[in-house]
Design a protein around this motif. Structure first.
Motif, mmCIF file in Angstrom:
data_model
loop_
_atom_site.group_PDB
_atom_site.id
_atom_site.type_symbol
_atom_site.label_atom_id
_atom_site.label_comp_id
_atom_site.label_asym_id
_atom_site.label_seq_id
_atom_site.Cartn_x
_atom_site.Cartn_y
_atom_site.Cartn_z
ATOM 1 N N THR A 1 2.034 4.651 -3.431
ATOM 2 C CA THR A 1 3.132 4.789 -4.391
ATOM 3 C C THR A 1 3.931 6.060 -4.126
ATOM 4 O O THR A 1 5.165 6.061 -4.167
ATOM 5 N N ILE A 2 3.215 7.153 -3.842
ATOM 6 C CA ILE A 2 3.895 8.424 -3.558
ATOM 7 C C ILE A 2 4.758 8.304 -2.309
ATOM 8 O O ILE A 2 5.907 8.766 -2.275
ATOM 9 N N PHE A 3 4.231 7.643 -1.290
ATOM 10 C CA PHE A 3 4.987 7.545 -0.050
ATOM 11 C C PHE A 3 6.159 6.574 -0.162
ATOM 12 O O PHE A 3 7.114 6.674 0.603
ATOM 13 N N LYS A 4 6.101 5.650 -1.093
ATOM 14 C CA LYS A 4 7.289 4.835 -1.356
ATOM 15 C C LYS A 4 8.422 5.712 -1.895
ATOM 16 O O LYS A 4 9.587 5.551 -1.508
ATOM 17 N N THR B 1 11.806 1.315 -6.895
ATOM 18 C CA THR B 1 11.341 1.937 -5.664
ATOM 19 C C THR B 1 9.864 1.662 -5.405
ATOM 20 O O THR B 1 9.460 1.373 -4.280
ATOM 21 N N ILE B 2 9.025 1.730 -6.449
ATOM 22 C CA ILE B 2 7.572 1.638 -6.249
ATOM 23 C C ILE B 2 7.028 0.241 -6.474
ATOM 24 O O ILE B 2 5.831 0.010 -6.274
ATOM 25 N N ARG B 3 7.843 -0.715 -6.899
ATOM 26 C CA ARG B 3 7.343 -2.059 -7.189
ATOM 27 C C ARG B 3 6.808 -2.720 -5.922
ATOM 28 O O ARG B 3 7.269 -2.440 -4.810
ATOM 29 N N PRO B 4 5.832 -3.626 -6.066
ATOM 30 C CA PRO B 4 5.347 -4.385 -4.908
ATOM 31 C C PRO B 4 6.472 -5.243 -4.341
ATOM 32 O O PRO B 4 7.201 -5.906 -5.081
ATOM 33 N N SER C 1 0.146 -2.300 -12.724
ATOM 34 C CA SER C 1 0.726 -0.955 -12.719
ATOM 35 C C SER C 1 1.621 -0.805 -13.935
ATOM 36 O O SER C 1 2.239 -1.775 -14.394
ATOM 37 N N LEU C 2 1.690 0.427 -14.429
ATOM 38 C CA LEU C 2 2.494 0.724 -15.611
ATOM 39 C C LEU C 2 3.289 1.991 -15.347
ATOM 40 O O LEU C 2 2.733 3.003 -14.921
ATOM 41 N N ARG D 1 1.545 -6.650 -10.283
ATOM 42 C CA ARG D 1 2.699 -6.781 -11.176
ATOM 43 C C ARG D 1 2.946 -5.434 -11.856
ATOM 44 O O ARG D 1 2.019 -4.805 -12.358
ATOM 45 N N LEU D 2 4.184 -5.019 -11.868
ATOM 46 C CA LEU D 2 4.566 -3.739 -12.455
ATOM 47 C C LEU D 2 5.193 -3.973 -13.822
ATOM 48 O O LEU D 2 6.054 -4.839 -13.982
#
Length: 680
Positions: A557-560, A420-423, A491-492, A400-401
């Protein structure tokens, strides 16, 4: 009142009612019958069209909406394609385009002359119709999330090649004695048109997205560029579907798949225009008239069987060459088998010029119907099989973000990165706004409510579930820590203040306490340009790293972000760190991702000095305080806040376990200057 008195419906309002009712209920019926929805809409169009029941007559409005629907399909095909995958497989894609055109063209031309007794020009027109194809079934693979699969990318590249060849040969067949001169002029116009779109579109798009902040302006701008590209294509004498596909390719980098802009276009296209296109395609078919003409049925049978068999041969050849499985071969065949308005345009033009007769024109209409139905059935089954295989292998981890809006100087940029980075399959996103209690707390609480509502609207436009939490506390950092525990956030993401405020004071009073007490992944960002206008990403991996699940998630996350921006990405780090990134990111090897090994952390300074305002710097931090990696990170951090820079920055801290499992209370100050620091 008789049936003949009621129908066909001519009143525009009631036509709209019937069309919307069909768009709403036919897909639901198809789902219950386990029948492809797209094919169901085409059949519904045949039933209600003038050729069967005659409930609705095709008019200018319906034809226009249907034409727009086809352009949307081609535009989505270009905008959703993985450009890097397309470059890596361009040889196979071009080869597939040549094969999927040349083999059906040659076979259908032979069948037209030898079996059907047509002359050379008429047989050549039939070959152009069957050699080219339209990506009618692309919405199916897009719905299953397979639009970036290798076989799909090869199919899209092949479609572009096949359409280009078909249009050039068709122009030769349509010309009289000046065939060579007309073809040369067409090729020159086509080259100038493509060059103009490639050179102009990206430059004006970057400028517009930096200047305009309204999402509605972005949507209208993209639609304008689509219309201009299609209009210019028609102006030089080629079909508008090629212009739509080219416009999609040029806008690919600037409309990420997870962005609200993409969801807006996807909604208006797939909810309205594409279904109308499918209905109007079916309504063009006079099923009673066609079935009563045995010559038309004979021509249809010969061309349809010959064209489909040769399309399958081309797909089989690429499957063996690329070592695909059977499902990927079906994807190749399904996407390349359908014919739509492009085939009708070629046939209609040839009929008007007297090259083909009415029977060939009518058989082309039947080819459009049955090729679309067959294409959708094959593509639906293959995409469903691929999806089920991949779905069964996925790990269903809970993620969960949480988006902390306190301290964000650009809410839109923060939400764009968060989306963009959320699951993809995680629970709802949590939006947090913290107000420190005091004399002006009610005012700040009201401001927080407005910011949360704005964030919720952005999330809703991207179809992302969002929960707003407006919190009143005595301490900013402690409130964030308690909220992450309360919502079980893994994640935050939080916005950093302006450049002049990113100081050692900020790090020691905000960042360090959160690193000690928030076990989940922490992303701190400061965006100076919109995410979709970033042209280069530099990732610094200071010191040695531990290659564990937390580091793998951080690299993911970076590659997202890299995938969303589709720009050049360079990793800098020592040998062990670069090897860890390579080992973690096996699925993204090649493309525009490169790795640069450095001997010392200070060697990364020159990479920072080379950054520009449309570049992004990402530093992978550490939670340790005395290690070599921690000292390397602090060196890079001080280099950033001491320099006068205008590039976007992200500090990424991988998740870690807190020893007591609950964290400890932070000693961050509660004074008003800390609150001012966050809200600067």
């Amino acid at each position: 009142m008789t049936f003949q008195q009621l129908f066909p419906v001519t009143d525009g309002i009631w036509v709209t009612v019937l069309v919307l009712a069909l768009i709403l209920f036919v897909p639901s019926l198809c789902r219950k019958l386990r029948f492809p929805q797209i094919a169901g809409l085409i059949i519904a169009g045949v039933i209600i069209g003038p050729g069967l029941l005659g409930i609705i007559e095709t008019g200018d409005t319906l034809n226009f909406a249907g034409r727009v629907g086809l352009l949307f399909i081609m535009f989505f095909a270009g905008i959703q394609i993985d450009l890097e995958e397309m470059k890596r497989n361009r040889a196979n894609g071009i080869l597939f385009g040549v094969l999927t055109f040349a083999i059906p063209f040659a076979a259908c031309m032979w069948a037209g002359q030898s079996v059907l007794g047509l002359d050379g020009r008429a047989a050549g027109v039939i070959g152009c119709i069957m050699g080219s194809h339209t990506l009618v079934s692309f919405p199916i693979v897009s719905r299953f999330g397979l639009d970036r699969r290798k076989s799909v990318t090869i199919s899209l590249t092949g479609a572009l090649v096949a359409i280009l060849i078909a249009l050039v040969l068709y122009s030769i067949l349509m010309s009289d004695n000046n065939g060579a001169a007309s073809t040369a002029i067409l090729l020159l116009k086509l080259a100038c048109y493509i060059a103009a779109v490639i050179l102009i579109y990206p430059r004006i798009t970057r400028h517009f997205f930096r200047q305009a902040s309204s999402n509605f302006s972005h949507f209208l701008y993209v639609m304008l560029l689509l219309a201009v590209s299609c209009g210019l294509a028609c102006l030089i004498g080629i079909d508008a579907i090629l212009g739509a596909f080219l416009a999609g390719l040029m806008m690919n980098r600037y409309v990420p798949n997870t962005s609200p802009l993409m969801h807006r276009m996807d909604f208006i296209g797939n909810a309205l225009f594409v279904p109308v296109f499918l209905l109007t395609t079916g309504m063009m078919i006079d099923i009673r008239g066609v079935c009563s003409d045995w010559n038309t049925l004979w021509i249809f049978a010969v061309i349809f069987i010959t064209g489909n068999f040769t399309k399958w041969i081309a797909a089989y050849g690429i499957q063996k060459l690329s070592h695909f499985d059977r499902d990927d071969r079906k994807i190749l065949f399904g996407l390349s088998e359908s014919h739509a308005a492009g085939a009708l345009a070629i046939a209609t033009g040839a009929y008007s010029a007297g090259i083909i007769g009415l029977s060939v024109l009518s058989s082309t209409v039947l080819i459009v119907l049955f090729s679309c139905i067959l294409s959708n059935i094959v593509t639906e089954r293959a995409a469903s099989s691929i999806f089920q295989k991949g779905h069964s292998d996925e790990k269903n981890g809970y993620e969960r973000l949480m988006v902390t809006l306190t301290g964000s100087n650009t809410l839109q940029a923060l939400m764009d990165t968060a989306i963009t980075i959320r699951p993809k399959k995680g629970p709802e996103m949590v939006g947090l706004y913290v107000t420190v209690g005091g004399e002006h707390a009610p005012k700040y609480m009201q401001d927080g409510k407005g910011r949360l509502q704005e964030a919720a609207a952005i999330a809703a436009s991207a179809d992302v579930p969002f929960v707003a939490h407006n919190r009143l506390g005595n301490n900013i950092v402690e409130s964030i820590v308690h909220a992450t525990k309360e919502f079980d956030a893994t994640s935050l993401i939080m916005g950093m203040p302006l450049r002049r405020s990113i100081t050692t004071y900020y790090f020691e009073n905000i960042v360090s306490p959160m690193l000690e007490c928030v076990p989940g992944e922490i992303v701190l960002q400061r965006m100076t340009s919109p995410l979709n206008t970033i042209r280069r990403i530099v990732v610094l991996v200071p010191g040695p790293v531990i290659q564990d699940d937390a580091f793998a998630k951080a690299v993911g996350t970076i590659f997202k972000i890299c995938t969303a921006t589709n720009c050049e990405t360079i990793f800098y780090g020592k040998t062990q760190a670069i090897d860890s990134v390579r080992g973690t990111a096996k699925s993204v090897e090649g493309g525009r991702v490169s790795f640069c090994e450095v001997s010392e952390t200070v060697d990364m300074d020159w990479a920072i000095n080379e950054l520009r305002n449309d570049h992004m710097l990402i530093i992978i931090g550490t939670r340790e305080t005395e290690s070599h990696a921690a000292r390397s990170f602090r060196h890079l951090y001080e280099h950033i806040h001491l320099k006068d820079n205008d590039f976007s920055t992200i500090l990424l801290f991988p998740s870690a376990k807190i020893e007591n499992g609950t964290g400890r209370e932070t000693g961050a100050r509660t004074s008003r200057d800390l609150l001012k620091l966050l809200r600067v």
